[in-house]
Motif scaffolding. Structure first.
Motif, PDB file in Angstrom:
ATOM      1  N   VAL A  43       6.880  42.771 -29.705  1.00  0.00           N
ATOM      2  CA  VAL A  43       7.586  42.750 -31.007  1.00  0.00           C
ATOM      3  C   VAL A  43       8.268  41.812 -30.999  1.00  0.00           C
ATOM      4  N   PRO A  44       7.906  41.041 -29.838  1.00  0.00           N
ATOM      5  CA  PRO A  44       8.918  39.064 -30.019  1.00  0.00           C
ATOM      6  C   PRO A  44       7.245  38.328 -31.280  1.00  0.00           C
ATOM      7  N   VAL A  45       6.229  38.856 -30.983  1.00  0.00           N
ATOM      8  CA  VAL A  45       4.912  38.718 -31.621  1.00  0.00           C
ATOM      9  C   VAL A  45       5.320  38.178 -33.089  1.00  0.00           C
ATOM     10  N   ALA A  46       6.147  39.615 -33.450  1.00  0.00           N
ATOM     11  CA  ALA A  46       6.474  40.101 -35.241  1.00  0.00           C
ATOM     12  C   ALA A  46       7.477  39.733 -35.306  1.00  0.00           C
ATOM     13  N   LEU A  47       8.671  39.253 -34.477  1.00  0.00           N
ATOM     14  CA  LEU A  47       9.671  38.358 -34.613  1.00  0.00           C
ATOM     15  C   LEU A  47       9.348  36.954 -34.543  1.00  0.00           C
ATOM     16  N   ALA A  48       7.780  36.617 -34.350  1.00  0.00           N
ATOM     17  CA  ALA A  48       7.849  35.116 -34.390  1.00  0.00           C
ATOM     18  C   ALA A  48       7.335  35.353 -35.557  1.00  0.00           C
ATOM     19  N   ILE A  49       6.136  36.252 -36.261  1.00  0.00           N
ATOM     20  CA  ILE A  49       5.623  36.165 -37.893  1.00  0.00           C
ATOM     21  C   ILE A  49       6.815  36.399 -38.531  1.00  0.00           C
ATOM     22  N   GLY A  50       7.779  36.728 -38.593  1.00  0.00           N
ATOM     23  CA  GLY A  50       8.753  36.968 -39.587  1.00  0.00           C
ATOM     24  C   GLY A  50       9.784  35.765 -39.601  1.00  0.00           C
ATOM     25  N   GLY A  51       9.694  35.174 -38.594  1.00  0.00           N
ATOM     26  CA  GLY A  51      10.414  33.385 -38.639  1.00  0.00           C
ATOM     27  C   GLY A  51       9.874  32.926 -39.700  1.00  0.00           C
ATOM     28  N   GLY A  52       8.286  32.873 -39.327  1.00  0.00           N
ATOM     29  CA  GLY A  52       7.479  32.078 -40.110  1.00  0.00           C
ATOM     30  C   GLY A  52       8.003  32.387 -41.400  1.00  0.00           C
ATOM     31  N   LEU A  53       7.971  33.748 -42.253  1.00  0.00           N
ATOM     32  CA  LEU A  53       8.282  33.685 -43.250  1.00  0.00           C
ATOM     33  C   LEU A  53       9.128  33.138 -43.899  1.00  0.00           C
ATOM     34  N   TRP A  54      10.160  33.337 -42.625  1.00  0.00           N
ATOM     35  CA  TRP A  54      11.586  33.381 -43.288  1.00  0.00           C
ATOM     36  C   TRP A  54      11.819  31.247 -42.997  1.00  0.00           C
ATOM     37  N   VAL A  55      10.945  30.899 -42.726  1.00  0.00           N
ATOM     38  CA  VAL A  55      11.121  28.772 -42.421  1.00  0.00           C
ATOM     39  C   VAL A  55      10.237  28.678 -43.970  1.00  0.00           C
ATOM     40  N   GLU A  56       9.456  29.144 -44.525  1.00  0.00           N
ATOM     41  CA  GLU A  56       8.646  29.605 -45.844  1.00  0.00           C
ATOM     42  C   GLU A  56      10.041  29.753 -47.149  1.00  0.00           C
ATOM     43  N   LEU A  57      10.790  30.628 -47.031  1.00  0.00           N
ATOM     44  CA  LEU A  57      11.401  31.285 -48.066  1.00  0.00           C
ATOM     45  C   LEU A  57      11.890  30.371 -47.956  1.00  0.00           C
ATOM     46  N   ARG A  58      12.670  29.473 -47.206  1.00  0.00           N
ATOM     47  CA  ARG A  58      14.024  28.703 -47.159  1.00  0.00           C
ATOM     48  C   ARG A  58      13.136  27.146 -48.476  1.00  0.00           C
ATOM     49  N   GLN A  59      11.790  26.998 -47.535  1.00  0.00           N
ATOM     50  CA  GLN A  59      11.297  25.518 -48.119  1.00  0.00           C
ATOM     51  C   GLN A  59      11.273  26.076 -49.946  1.00  0.00           C
ATOM     52  N   ILE A  60      10.665  27.150 -50.275  1.00  0.00           N
ATOM     53  CA  ILE A  60      10.542  27.686 -51.296  1.00  0.00           C
ATOM     54  C   ILE A  60      11.974  27.379 -52.424  1.00  0.00           C
ATOM     55  N   GLY A  61      12.761  27.867 -51.583  1.00  0.00           N
ATOM     56  CA  GLY A  61      14.133  27.911 -52.543  1.00  0.00           C
ATOM     57  C   GLY A  61      14.619  26.437 -52.307  1.00  0.00           C
ATOM     58  N   ARG A  62      14.319  25.274 -51.136  1.00  0.00           N
ATOM     59  CA  ARG A  62      14.535  23.952 -51.970  1.00  0.00           C
ATOM     60  C   ARG A  62      13.676  23.280 -52.885  1.00  0.00           C
ATOM     61  N   MET A  63      12.683  23.951 -53.210  1.00  0.00           N
ATOM     62  CA  MET A  63      11.349  23.692 -54.245  1.00  0.00           C
ATOM     63  C   MET A  63      12.197  23.559 -55.569  1.00  0.00           C
ATOM     64  N   ASP A  64      11.832  22.428 -55.947  1.00  0.00           N
ATOM     65  CA  ASP A  64      12.160  22.588 -57.824  1.00  0.00           C
ATOM     66  C   ASP A  64      11.159  23.917 -58.611  1.00  0.00           C
ATOM     67  N   GLU A  65      11.744  23.863 -59.847  1.00  0.00           N
ATOM     68  CA  GLU A  65      10.703  24.468 -60.476  1.00  0.00           C
ATOM     69  C   GLU A  65       8.996  24.474 -60.719  1.00  0.00           C
ATOM     70  N   LEU A  66       8.533  23.275 -60.858  1.00  0.00           N
ATOM     71  CA  LEU A  66       7.166  22.657 -61.032  1.00  0.00           C
ATOM     72  C   LEU A  66       6.818  22.981 -59.306  1.00  0.00           C
ATOM     73  N   GLN A  67       7.555  22.471 -58.390  1.00  0.00           N
ATOM     74  CA  GLN A  67       6.827  22.827 -57.251  1.00  0.00           C
ATOM     75  C   GLN A  67       6.622  24.074 -57.110  1.00  0.00           C
ATOM     76  N   ARG A  68       7.592  25.051 -56.876  1.00  0.00           N
ATOM     77  CA  ARG A  68       7.479  26.532 -56.767  1.00  0.00           C
ATOM     78  C   ARG A  68       6.494  27.149 -57.166  1.00  0.00           C
ATOM     79  N   LEU A  69       6.323  26.807 -58.844  1.00  0.00           N
ATOM     80  CA  LEU A  69       5.501  27.822 -59.574  1.00  0.00           C
ATOM     81  C   LEU A  69       3.397  26.926 -58.968  1.00  0.00           C
ATOM     82  N   THR A  70       3.597  25.738 -58.770  1.00  0.00           N
ATOM     83  CA  THR A  70       2.386  25.351 -57.992  1.00  0.00           C
ATOM     84  C   THR A  70       2.441  25.549 -56.542  1.00  0.00           C
TER      85      THR A  70
END
Length: 126
Positions: A43-70
Motif C-alpha cells: 500500500v505505501p508503495v502504491a501511494l508513493a507511485i500515486g504521489g509521483g503521478l500527482w507531481v507530474e500532473l502538477r508540473q503539466i499544469g504549470r506548462m504552457d500549451e507548446l510545452q504540454r504538447l511536446t
C-alpha cells in the motif's frame, strides 16, 4: 525547462518511494510467505507511485500549451517504446529465444522512447 518546485517535489516522492520499497521488503522478510500482510506492505508503495503521478500532473499544469504538447508526444512515444519492448521480450520468452528479461529494461526502453519523442517533438514544433 523544469522549475525548482518540480525538482523538490520529485525528490520528495522519489525518497518516499525508495523508503516504501525498503519498508515493504523488510515486512516481506518478517512475515510468513502466505500472510496477507505482504499485500498490505504494498500500500505505501502504491501511494508513493500515486504521489509521483500527482507531481507530474502538477508540473503539466504549470506548462504552457507548446510545452504540454511536446511533453505529451514524448510521453506517448516513451509508452509505445515500453509496450513494444514488453511485446518483444514476452514473445521471445514464449518462443524460448532467450531467458527472462529483467523488468528494469522496460524503464530503459521507456526512457529512450521519451528522449526520442522529445527530440522529434522539439524538431517538429520548435
Amino acid at each position: 525547462m523544469f522549475d525548482r518546485k518540480y525538482v523538490y517535489e520529485s525528490l520528495y516522492w522519489i525518497a518516499a518511494f525508495a523508503l516504501s520499497l525498503f519498508a515493504a521488503k523488510w515486512v516481506a522478510r518478517q512475515v510468513a510467505p502466505d500472510s496477507a500482510l505482504r499485500l498490505v506492505a504494498l500500500v505505501p508503495v502504491a501511494l508513493a507511485i500515486g504521489g509521483g503521478l500527482w507531481v507530474e500532473l502538477r508540473q503539466i499544469g504549470r506548462m504552457d500549451e507548446l510545452q504540454r504538447l511536446t511533453y505529451q508526444v514524448a510521453t506517448l512515444c516513451g509508452a509505445m517504446f515500453g509496450v513494444l519492448f514488453c511485446a518483444l521480450a514476452f514473445t521471445g520468452e514464449a518462443l524460448q529465444l532467450w531467458a527472462r528479461v529483467a523488468p528494469i529494461w522496460v524503464m530503459a526502453a521507456m526512457g529512450a522512447g521519451f528522449i526520442v519523442g522529445w527530440i522529434g517533438a522539439r524538431r517538429h514544433y520548435g
